[in-house]
Design an enzyme around this catalytic site. Sequence first.
Site, PDB file in Angstrom:
ATOM      1  N   HIS A   1      -7.322  -5.739  -1.350  1.00  0.00           N
ATOM      2  CA  HIS A   1      -6.147  -4.985  -0.930  1.00  0.00           C
ATOM      3  C   HIS A   1      -5.456  -5.599   0.281  1.00  0.00           C
ATOM      4  CE1 HIS A   1      -3.707  -1.335  -0.930  1.00  0.00           C
ATOM      5  NE2 HIS A   1      -3.899  -1.221   0.370  1.00  0.00           N
TER       6      HIS A   1
ATOM      7  N   GLU B   1      -9.196  -5.185  -5.771  1.00  0.00           N
ATOM      8  CA  GLU B   1      -8.913  -4.140  -4.799  1.00  0.00           C
ATOM      9  C   GLU B   1      -9.818  -2.938  -5.029  1.00  0.00           C
ATOM     10  OE1 GLU B   1      -4.828  -3.414  -3.751  1.00  0.00           O
ATOM     11  OE2 GLU B   1      -4.145  -5.032  -5.050  1.00  0.00           O
TER      12      GLU B   1
ATOM     13  N   SER C   1       0.834  -1.190   0.000  1.00  0.00           N
ATOM     14  CA  SER C   1       0.000   0.000   0.000  1.00  0.00           C
ATOM     15  C   SER C   1       0.882   1.258   0.000  1.00  0.00           C
ATOM     16  CB  SER C   1      -0.963  -0.040   1.191  1.00  0.00           C
ATOM     17  OG  SER C   1      -1.969   0.920   1.060  1.00  0.00           O
TER      18      SER C   1
END
Length: 282
Positions: free
Chosen positions: A265, A223, A164
């Site tokens: 994610h 995601e 991320s």
Amino acid sequence: MPLLQATPPSRRWRSGNSPPAVFPLFDTPPASHELSHFDVSAAGFTYRLFLAHPRGEAPAQGWPSLWMLDGNAAFSRLDAALLEAHPGLAVVGIGYPVEEAFDGASRARDYTPVPLEAPMHGRGRDWDFGGEAAFRARLLGPLAQALTERAPLDPARRSLWGHSYGGVFALATLLSEPSAFRAYMPVSATTGFGGRSLFAMEAEAPRLADGRAEVLIMLGDSEHRSGTPAPEAPRPNPDTLEMGALLARRSDLHVQVEVLEGLGHGATFAASLPRCFALAEG
């Protein structure tokens, strides 16, 4: 010199309202690695470093190493079996002196480039952005020095993993100082951060003078931003695919893009580890 503050072996740190991170690896340590964690103060900031280094005599140049951002979260998810499968690899976690798995404000400050537009993330929170260059100086300076004082690590065989915002930092380091690591592993990077600041960096990025760096870009095909509906059909982040294509044009990089089917994610964090450990050890 950084101030080293040894901390006693512990499984969790408590300081806030969120549940503390639990570290089962310290309860069931691997036969292959020695474990430690300690705090380092550098330029007015304090970091908690986690270290798993192989037992036995190190190679002449030191151990290859995998450096993992969000170190609290990373070491809370590692297990003995994964380390024992890679007995010649040192693993470093760069975290923060908090009990939670993530320190949102600190990672926003440390992992992101200067935004070209106001970031979508962190709205309504007292977060600063754009400190990746200053953090990189701390990481490659006093934090790296503190680590090498604890274990012999080969500076020519270190790899950088980030998820991320950590993936944003991995890409920003590749685009700013590509010789800092042998391999870069951005996972589910927020590639469009701040009005696509990374793309502005890519347009002026320096090249490696010698050799090639490995780049392994991993992302899920399911995601989406928190609070928004899941995509109706698999759709890998187009910004990340575009960045991968741009980097693949460079002769000084060996780029691989892997889409993890069916994963969102959060799930890509742990799913990326076996592949990334193998690349770092090799």
